[in-house]
Design a protein around this motif. Structure first.
Motif, PDB file in Angstrom:
ATOM      1  N   ILE A   1       1.491   7.679   0.712  1.00 37.99           N
ATOM      2  CA  ILE A   1       1.077   6.305   0.992  1.00 37.99           C
ATOM      3  C   ILE A   1      -0.204   6.043   0.205  1.00 37.99           C
ATOM      4  O   ILE A   1      -1.208   6.748   0.390  1.00 37.99           O
ATOM      5  N   ALA A   2      -0.165   5.057  -0.655  1.00 37.75           N
ATOM      6  CA  ALA A   2      -1.293   4.811  -1.543  1.00 37.75           C
ATOM      7  C   ALA A   2      -2.375   4.011  -0.829  1.00 37.75           C
ATOM      8  O   ALA A   2      -2.084   3.063  -0.102  1.00 37.75           O
ATOM      9  N   ILE A   3      -3.628   4.441  -1.055  1.00 39.17           N
ATOM     10  CA  ILE A   3      -4.797   3.705  -0.565  1.00 39.17           C
ATOM     11  C   ILE A   3      -5.400   3.002  -1.776  1.00 39.17           C
ATOM     12  O   ILE A   3      -5.955   3.645  -2.670  1.00 39.17           O
ATOM     13  N   PRO A   4      -5.273   1.687  -1.864  1.00 38.13           N
ATOM     14  CA  PRO A   4      -5.734   0.988  -3.066  1.00 38.13           C
ATOM     15  C   PRO A   4      -7.248   0.878  -3.100  1.00 38.13           C
ATOM     16  O   PRO A   4      -7.935   1.067  -2.096  1.00 38.13           O
ATOM     17  N   PHE A   5      -7.755   0.588  -4.258  1.00 36.79           N
ATOM     18  CA  PHE A   5      -9.169   0.291  -4.413  1.00 36.79           C
ATOM     19  C   PHE A   5      -9.284  -1.020  -5.169  1.00 36.79           C
ATOM     20  O   PHE A   5      -8.383  -1.413  -5.913  1.00 36.79           O
ATOM     21  N   PRO A   6     -10.354  -1.757  -4.979  1.00 37.14           N
ATOM     22  CA  PRO A   6     -10.479  -3.066  -5.646  1.00 37.14           C
ATOM     23  C   PRO A   6     -10.432  -2.924  -7.167  1.00 37.14           C
ATOM     24  O   PRO A   6     -11.093  -2.044  -7.748  1.00 37.14           O
TER      25      PRO A   6
END
Length: 362
Positions: free
Chosen positions: A336-341
């Motif tokens: 599960i990907a944790i996005p970053f701005p």
């Protein structure tokens, strides 16, 4: 068998009648003494487990017996014919004064015993600081003594008007000189009476300082912040501040863990993984159960919030830390990907290339 004329005449003497009344009341007082010693104390020992009632009976034993006897003295000296002056007023006033002193001493002892009995339990539950409780006990003691003194002076017909006038002037002077101390004292009383918080609670003062209440004193209250900094706040200020008690009405405390996942993630899987992380944490209570809420669609992520409860507010920071570590590891295990701005910059044309295209040689 009839009494002899001498004894009959003797029994009609007022002094003999008074002595007989006193003797009758003395016998009654002895009967009360026997009842308390042989019956009442045994009943208290047999049917109760606390030592408090035994102490109370022991304290009240003597005043009750003396009161019966002094009532007899008062009865004897006030019967007809009245005593000659000054004994007519002196003896009844003396009897009343002795009875008042006996009961005042008994009331002070009784209050001391009851106060010491409940002091440990009250301080142990954190309802009130020990020094504040002791101050209240001393205040009550002063009130009892002053009340008894005023009563004693009224028995002897002493004019109390000058005394009250002097006390009023002195009270005004003391109030003006110690208004801050009095404000802090009554602020502590209001904190105790309103039950705003107690020792051991975690509070937030005016949405700024957060810490554990370690002491509620006479003049001030002390809280220990999470940085182990001891803050002392006057009770008068604290009584007029906005207080958020995180430990009330129950010590269980809810924590919120915000989490963002990449667009395109399986939302049902994300929810299941978050609940599994909360269930595996031993510090998270099982009732009520943890829950997950979808809060919105952010610019870079789908925003979730994990809601769960810990046993006490003191565990808030530590368990958020542990939950975030567990969520990071669980997301990595389930891909599960944790996005970053991030931002994408699109260049329509380069300035140098546009200049060349506009030039004659281009």
């Amino acid at each position: 068998m009839e009494l002899s004329p001498f004894l009959q005449d003797l029994s009609r003497q007022p002094i003999i009648q008074r002595l007989l009344i006193i003797a009758a009341y003395a016998l009654l007082a002895k009967a009360v003494d026997i009842f308390v010693n042989r019956i009442l104390k045994r009943l208290a020992a047999a049917y109760t487990t606390s030592e408090l009632d035994d102490k109370v009976i022991s304290i009240l034993h003597t005043p009750i017996v003396f009161s019966v006897f002094f009532f007899g003295v008062f009865h004897a000296v006030t019967m007809e014919p009245v005593l000659a002056q000054p004994w007519e007023k002196f003896v009844p006033a003396l009897a009343q004064s002795v009875a008042l002193i006996v009961w005042t001493l008994a009331a002070l002892r009784l209050f001391m015993v009851v106060g010491e009995h409940y002091l440990k339990s009250i301080a142990g539950r954190g309802k009130i600081g020990a020094d504040l409780f002791l101050l209240l006990k001393n205040v009550v003691r002063v009130i009892v003594i002053v009340s008894a003194l005023i009563w004693l002076l009224s028995i002897w017909n002493v004019n109390l008007a000058p005394l009250f006038a002097s006390a009023g002037i002195a009270g005004i002077a003391v109030a003006l000189a110690a208004k801050d101390s009095l404000a802090n004292f009554f602020g502590g009383i209001s904190i105790f009476a309103d039950k705003t918080f107690k020792v051991g609670d975690y509070i937030i003062i005016d949405d700024a300082q957060r810490g554990e209440v370690v002491e509620i004193g006479v003049r001030s209250t002390r809280i220990m912040t999470r940085d182990d900094v001891l803050i002392t706040i006057p009770n008068s200020i604290l009584a007029n501040s906005k207080i958020i008690n995180e430990s009330a009405p129950i010590p269980r405390f809810r924590i919120r863990v915000p989490v963002g996942v990449a667009y395109g993630s399986d939302l049902e899987q994300v929810e299941a993984v978050l609940l599994a992380v909360a269930a595996e944490n031993p510090a998270v209570v099982k009732d009520p159960e943890a829950r997950v809420r979808l809060r919105g669609f952010g610019s870079s992520s789908v925003d979730f919030e994990l809601l769960c409860w810990v046993a006490e507010p003191r565990f808030k920071g530590l368990e958020i830390h542990n939950l975030l570590k567990g969520i990071y590891a669980a997301f990595a295990a389930h891909a599960i990907a944790i996005p970053f701005p991030q931002q994408d910059v699109h260049i329509k044309e380069l300035p140098e290339r546009a200049e060349k295209e506009r030039s004659p040689g281009g």
